[in-house]
Enzyme design. Structure first.
Site, PDB file in Angstrom:
ATOM      1  N   GLU A 143       3.593 -12.182   6.787  1.00 28.98           N
ATOM      2  CA  GLU A 143       2.384 -11.533   6.743  1.00 28.98           C
ATOM      3  C   GLU A 143       1.285 -12.324   6.289  1.00 28.98           C
ATOM      4  OE1 GLU A 143       4.150  -7.171   5.440  1.00 28.98           O
ATOM      5  OE2 GLU A 143       3.826  -8.355   3.957  1.00 28.98           O
ATOM      6  N   ARG A 183      12.326 -15.708  -0.060  1.00 26.40           N
ATOM      7  CA  ARG A 183      12.573 -14.631   0.324  1.00 26.40           C
ATOM      8  C   ARG A 183      12.733 -14.418   1.968  1.00 26.40           C
ATOM      9  NH1 ARG A 183       7.957 -10.687  -0.078  1.00 26.40           N
ATOM     10  NH2 ARG A 183       9.265  -8.833  -0.702  1.00 26.40           N
ATOM     11  N   ASN A 217       2.595 -12.073  -2.903  1.00 29.58           N
ATOM     12  CA  ASN A 217       1.308 -12.490  -2.221  1.00 29.58           C
ATOM     13  C   ASN A 217       0.513 -13.382  -3.237  1.00 29.58           C
ATOM     14  OD1 ASN A 217       1.890 -11.275   0.185  1.00 29.58           O
ATOM     15  ND2 ASN A 217       1.348  -9.147  -0.645  1.00 29.58           N
ATOM     16  N   ASP A 225      11.634  -2.255   5.928  1.00 26.17           N
ATOM     17  CA  ASP A 225      10.688  -2.241   4.817  1.00 26.17           C
ATOM     18  C   ASP A 225      11.098  -1.232   3.820  1.00 26.17           C
ATOM     19  OD1 ASP A 225       8.966  -3.517   2.797  1.00 26.17           O
ATOM     20  OD2 ASP A 225       7.205  -3.027   4.254  1.00 26.17           O
ATOM     21  N   GLU A 245       6.831   2.827  -3.010  1.00 25.44           N
ATOM     22  CA  GLU A 245       5.784   2.555  -1.915  1.00 25.44           C
ATOM     23  C   GLU A 245       5.811   3.727  -1.001  1.00 25.44           C
ATOM     24  OE1 GLU A 245       5.650  -1.173  -0.263  1.00 25.44           O
ATOM     25  OE2 GLU A 245       4.295  -0.770   1.323  1.00 25.44           O
TER      26      GLU A 245
HETATM   27  C1  BDP Z   1       5.556  -4.376   1.888  1.00 19.95           C
HETATM   28  C2  BDP Z   1       4.315  -4.063   1.338  1.00 19.95           C
HETATM   29  C3  BDP Z   1       3.486  -5.267   1.040  1.00 19.95           C
HETATM   30  C4  BDP Z   1       4.222  -6.274   0.333  1.00 19.95           C
HETATM   31  C5  BDP Z   1       5.276  -6.667   1.290  1.00 19.95           C
HETATM   32  C6  BDP Z   1       6.433  -7.658   0.814  1.00 19.95           C
HETATM   33  O1  BDP Z   1       3.580  -3.049   1.934  1.00 19.95           O
HETATM   34  O2  BDP Z   1       2.474  -4.688   0.195  1.00 19.95           O
HETATM   35  O3  BDP Z   1       3.329  -7.639   0.321  1.00 19.95           O
HETATM   36  O4  BDP Z   1       6.192  -5.496   1.541  1.00 19.95           O
HETATM   37  O5  BDP Z   1       7.533  -7.342   0.279  1.00 19.95           O
HETATM   38  O6  BDP Z   1       6.576  -3.349   1.656  1.00 19.95           O
HETATM   39  O7  BDP Z   1       5.995  -8.909   0.891  1.00 19.95           O
END
Ligand code: BDP
Length: 677
Positions: A268, A301, A187, A341, A369
Site C-alpha cells: 500500500e 508483515r 504505516n 483484509d 474496522e
Molecule cells: C487495512 C486498513 C489500512 C491499514 C492496512 C494494513 O484499511 O488502514 O493500513 O490494512 O493493515 O485494513 O496495513
C-alpha cells in the site's frame, strides 16, 4: 411543589453518584477495599513486579493467606505459574516474577467471578511467547482505524509529563497476560526512530516493564535515508546496514529489553526492499541481524499486494512461499487471519502452514474496522477461534493454525500472536462498552487458545457487569451470536469487501472506483452479473484454491462441497443455484440479510430487559448503540438486496420485511470519516 421536585432530583442523584459508571475500570472491578493484611502475604524479595503483585493482593484479595514463590524448576512454564491450596494458604509459584503477578490476577478473577478458591490445583502455561497488541497510532495523536478517540500516547507531553493511563493500560494488559505492545502505526513515520522520540518511548517502556510488557516499534523502511541521509535505504548498502546497527545500539541503551521491530514493507505504498530489487528476506534479515545481539525480533508483515492482475487473495502466498528458509531465525512472518483484509468472514489465509522453515504468527484485528467500528456490538472471540481452529492440513489432518503458530507442529521457533488494538483515550477505552470484551478476548486467547468463546464471555460479563444469571445468560447469548449476526446483515455466504471506500463503515456494493486499482472496488469482489454472484477462485477462475493443502483445495474448489458460509468467496454462483436447504441462492441471500436484521432487533429486546441488573449509564449507552446497529443493519440489507436485485431480477421473498429505503437514496450517502482507501 418546588420542594417535591427538589426531593425527586435528590433521590435520583444519590444512586447516580454512588453507581455512576463510565466503563473506565474495564473488567478490573475487584472490591475496592478490604484486601488482606500484609502479614497474610508471604513473599521474598522486593522487585517492582513483586510489589505490584502484593499491592493487588492487599487492595483486592479477600481470601486466605497467599504465598508467592519463584522456583527455578518452573522455568519450563515460561510466563506461566501454578496455584495450589496448601493447608490453609494458597501458594502461587512461577519460574519468573511476572508469572507470580499473572497468578495473582488469576485468583482475583476467580474471586470476582465467584469461583471457589478452595482446593486449587492449577497449572498455566501460555500458548504463545509474544502476546502483542499492535497500535496503529500516529505521532500526531490520531489513530488509523481507531474508533475510541485519540491516541493514549501523549507524545507532546512525554518524556516530562506522564499520564496515569499508561500504568492503567499496562495493568489491564497484564491482567489478561498481554506482554508486548507495538506503540505506533504500521504505516510508520520515520520520525519514530528519532532520538527525541526514543527518549519518550523509554519512559513508556519503564512504566510497562514491571507489568511484564515489552515495547516494540513499527519502523519505516526508508528511515536511514530520511533520518540518516544515507544515499538510499537498500538493505545491501553498507551505510544503510551501519545506520540500522547504530540505531539498534541507541535503542537498547535506552531500553535494554526492547522487543524489536514490526515492518510493513512494499505494501500500500510503503517503502521496502523491493524498491531496490531486493526481497522481503533481504530486508527482514538486515534488521534481524542488528537486533540479534540484543535478543530482539522482527515481525515482518505478509500483508503485501501490488496492483497486478493477480487475485489479491493469492498475493501474500505467492510472495512469501519462495522465500521460505531464507529468513534469519529471529524473523517471524505476521499474517492477517484472512488473505484479503479483516472482513467479517474470510477463508483463512493459505500462507498458514505453507512456510515450513519460517515461523508464522497470526495478526487479528481487534479494532472493528469492518465490523461496525465502535457502534456495533460484535464479540470477536468466535472469529478468532474460527481462524485458530481452522485445519490447514499442512502436516496432515489436525494441522490447525493454532498448532502451526504455537510451536506444537513447528517446534523450536519463536511463537507469537498479535491483535490490532481498539484502544484510545475515550473514558471507556474502546468506544463501546462491549468492545472491551474484544481486548479481553484477544488477551485470554493469546494466553490460552483452547479457552472457549463461551468461557471468555462468561468471565468477562461477570467481571465487567454482574454475575446475576438473569443478566449473564441472555447477554452471553447476544455476545456469542453477534459475530454471525454481523456477517448476516453485512456479507453473508462468503461475500466480502463490499464496504464504502475510505471509511469501511457502511455498504457500497455498487462501488466501482474507475481509474483506481480494481482491487479497491467492491464490484471486483462480488462480481455480480445477470448470471449470478461471487468470486470464482476455482481452477476456472483465479485458482486461489490451489494454494490450500489437499483435501481443502478440492473441498473449496467444488461448489457441492464448499462450505456455504464461504460459497461466494470461492465460487461465482448462479442466482437459481439450489442451496442445501432447498432455497435458491437469491432467496437464501435475502433470508440471511433479513435474519441479521432480526437478530439485532432481538438484541434490543433482550437488552432493554437488562436494565434492572446494571448501572444506568452503561445500560443506556449500550441501548443507544444498539439503536444505531439496528438502523445500520437495515441500511446494509436494503443497500445490498436492492442493488443485487438489479442483477438477479427476482423478487425479495414476500415473507421478509420490505426495504424501507430507495436504492438511489442509499447511493447518495457519503460519510465523511476521513480515511484513505
Ligand atoms: C487495512 C486498513 C489500512 C491499514 C492496512 C494494513 O484499511 O488502514 O493500513 O490494512 O493493515 O485494513 O496495513
Amino acid at each position: 411543589m418546588h420542594n417535591f421536585r427538589m426531593y425527586l432530583v435528590l433521590l435520583f442523584m444519590i444512586p447516580l453518584a454512588v453507581f455512576a459508571e463510565d466503563g473506565s475500570q474495564l473488567w478490573l472491578r475487584f472490591p475496592a477495599k478490604n484486601g488482606i493484611s500484609a502479614d497474610k502475604i508471604i513473599s521474598r524479595g522486593n522487585s517492582p513486579t513483586l510489589n505490584i503483585a502484593r499491592k493487588e493482593l492487599s487492595s483486592h484479595w479477600q481470601g486466605q493467606t497467599v504465598e508467592l514463590r519463584t522456583e527455578k524448576s518452573l522455568k519450563n512454564l515460561k510466563d506461566g505459574y501454578t496455584i495450589k491450596s496448601v493447608q490453609n494458604k494458597i501458594v502461587i509459584s512461577a519460574g519468573k516474577e511476572i508469572g507470580l503477578l499473572y497468578g495473582v490476577y488469576h485468583i482475583l478473577r476467580l474471586q470476582q467471578t465467584n469461583v471457589s478458591t478452595a482446593n486449587l490445583n492449577i497449572t498455566e502455561k501460555p500458548s504463545f511467547d509474544v502476546r502483542v497488541l499492535n497500535h496503529w497510532d500516529n505521532l500526531d495523536g490520531s489513530i488509523e482505524r481507531g474508533y475510541a478517540g485519540h491516541s493514549l500516547w501523549k507524545w507532546e507531553d512525554l518524556p516530562n509529563t506522564v499520564s496515569p493511563r499508561y500504568e492503567a493500560y499496562a495493568r489491564a494488559n497484564a491482567s489478561v497476560g498481554i506482554n508486548a505492545t507495538v506503540l505506533n502505526n504500521v504505516n510508520a513515520s520515520p520520525n519514530m526512530l528519532r532520538e527525541d522520540y526514543l527518549k519518550k518511548v523509554k519512559i513508556l517502556a519503564d512504566i510497562f516493564r514491571p507489568y511484564g510488557i515489552k515495547v516494540y516499534l513499527s519502523v519505516n523502511f526508508s528511515s536511514p535515508k530520511v533520518l540518516g541521509k544515507t544515499e538510499n535505504s537498500d538493505p545491501l548498502n553498507k551505510d544503510v546496514q551501519k545506520w540500522w546497527k547504530d540505531k539498534a545500539a541507541e535503542i537498547y541503551k535506552l531500553i535494554p529489553d526492547f522487543g524489536g521491530f514490526l515492518v510493513k514493507a512494499n505494501s500500500e505504498g510503503q517503502p521496502g526492499p523491493q524498491d531496490y530489487g531486493r526481497t522481503h528476506a533481504d530486508g527482514a534479515n538486515m534488521m534481524a541481524d542488528v537486533l540479534k545481539p540484543y535478543g530482539g525480533i522482527v515481525m515482518w508483515r505478509a500483508f503485501v499486494y501490488s496492483p497486478s492482475k493477480e487475485d489479491r487473495a493469492k498475493q501474500a502466498y505467492l510472495e512469501f512461499v519462495p522465500l521460505d528458509g531464507k529468513f534469519r531465525d529471529n524473523v517471524i512472518i505476521q499474517i492477517k487471519n484472512g488473505p484479503i483484509d479483516f472482513q467479517p468472514r474470510e477463508a483463512f489465509n493459505p500462507l498458514f502452514g505453507a512456510l515450513r522453515k519460517t515461523p508464522e504468527m497470526v495478526e487479528f484485528q481487534i479494532t472493528q474496522e469492518y465490523l461496525g467500528q465502535s457502534n456495533h456490538l460484535v464479540f470477536l472471540s468466535p472469529l478468532f477461534k474460527e481462524t485458530l481452529e481452522s485445519d490447514t492440513y499442512a502436516d496432515g489432518k489436525g494441522s490447525t493454525i493454532a498448532k502451526i503458530t504455537d510451536g506444537t507442529l513447528r517446534p523450536g521457533k519463536i511463537t507469537a500472536i498479535s491483535g490490532v488494538a481498539n484502544i484510545g483515550e475515550d473514558t471507556d477505552w474502546t468506544g463501546h462498552q462491549f468492545a472491551q470484551s474484544n481486548w479481553y478476548a484477544f488477551g485470554r486467547l493469546a494466553w490460552n487458545h483452547e479457552l472457549t468463546s463461551e468461557q471468555i464471555a462468561d468471565e468477562w460479563i461477570k467481571m465487567t457487569f454482574t454475575d446475576r444469571p438473569e443478566f449473564v445468560n441472555p447477554v452471553k447469548q447476544i455476545m456469542l451470536t453477534s459475530r454471525e449476526t454481523v456477517v448476516d446483515y453485512m456479507m453473508p455466504l462468503g461475500l466480502h469487501h463490499i464496504f464504502a471506500g475510505n471509511h469501511h463503515y457502511g455498504p457500497e456494493p455498487w462501488g466501482d472506483y474507475k481509474g483506481g486499482r480494481p482491487d479497491w472496488s467492491p464490484v471486483y469482489y462480488h462480481q455480480a452479473d445477470a448470471r449470478g454472484i461471487g468470486f470464482d477462485r476455482t481452477r476456472t477462475g483465479s485458482n486461489a484454491v490451489s494454494q490450500y493443502f489437499p483435501p481443502l483445495n478440492e473441498i473449496y474448489g467444488n461448489i457441492e462441497t464448499c462450505p456455504e458460509d464461504l460459497l461466494l468467496w470461492f465460487h461465482h454462483v448462479p442466482w437459481d443455484y439450489k442451496m442445501k436447504d432447498g432455497k435458491t441462492l437469491w432467496d437464501e441471500l435475502c433470508y440471511k440479510y433479513d435474519s441479521g436484521v432480526h437478530q439485532v432487533r432481538e438484541y434490543q429486546k433482550t437488552w432493554d430487559q437488562m436494565q434492572p441488573y446494571i448501572d444506568e449509564q452503561r445500560f443506556s449507552e449500550v441501548q443507544s448503540k444498539l439503536k444505531i446497529q439496528a438502523k445500520d443493519s437495515v441500511w446494509w440489507k436494503d443497500a445490498c438486496l436492492l442493488y443485487f436485485q438489479t442483477f438477479s431480477k427476482r423478487p425479495i421473498p414476500y415473507d421478509i420485511e420490505r426495504p424501507v429505503n430507495e436504492l438511489e437514496d442509499l447511493k447518495k450517502i457519503k460519510l465523511n470519516m476521513g480515511h484513505h482507501n
